[in-house]
Design a protein around this motif. Structure first.
Motif: not given
Length: 112
Positions: A4, A44-45, A47-49, A71, A73, A110
């Motif tokens: 990452i 980070i949260a 980007l992930m959400e 990141i 997938g 998402r």
């Protein structure tokens, strides 16, 4: 091994920073108060959400900024996620696939 990659510009306390996190590793963040530990985790949260609940993410005195992450997938391919924001509260997420195709719909982002 998945990696990452994160790059920040004017995101709260992270004025200009880059991090590479190797997948499968455990990381600990240790630093003095007000150095950006929580800011890093919030970014980070976000980007992930594909969402950010941070009130006014722009560093004090700046007009805009971004967080960029590369990141892996769910399909194992690397995707670039770009989050742009400004002092007016405007924010935009874009996901760029390995074929350079832009994904703009939040639901599709998402699913990556």
């Amino acid at each position: 091994m998945n990696e990452i990659k994160l790059k920040f510009k004017n995101y709260k306390l992270l004025k200009d920073a880059e991090f590479n996190l190797n997948g499968g590793s455990i990381f600990f963040i240790q630093a003095q108060n007000n150095s950006g530990k929580t800011t890093l985790l919030n970014a980070i949260a976000a980007l992930m959400e594909i969402k950010d609940n941070t009130v006014n993410p722009v560093s004090f005195g700046e007009k805009d900024g971004h967080v960029i992450g590369t990141i892996p997938g769910a399909d194992g391919k690397d995707y670039q996620i770009r989050y742009d924001f400004n002092v007016d509260g405007d924010m935009k997420f874009v996901v760029i696939g390995p074929d350079n195709r832009k994904i703009n719909k939040v639901g599709d982002m998402r699913n990556v």
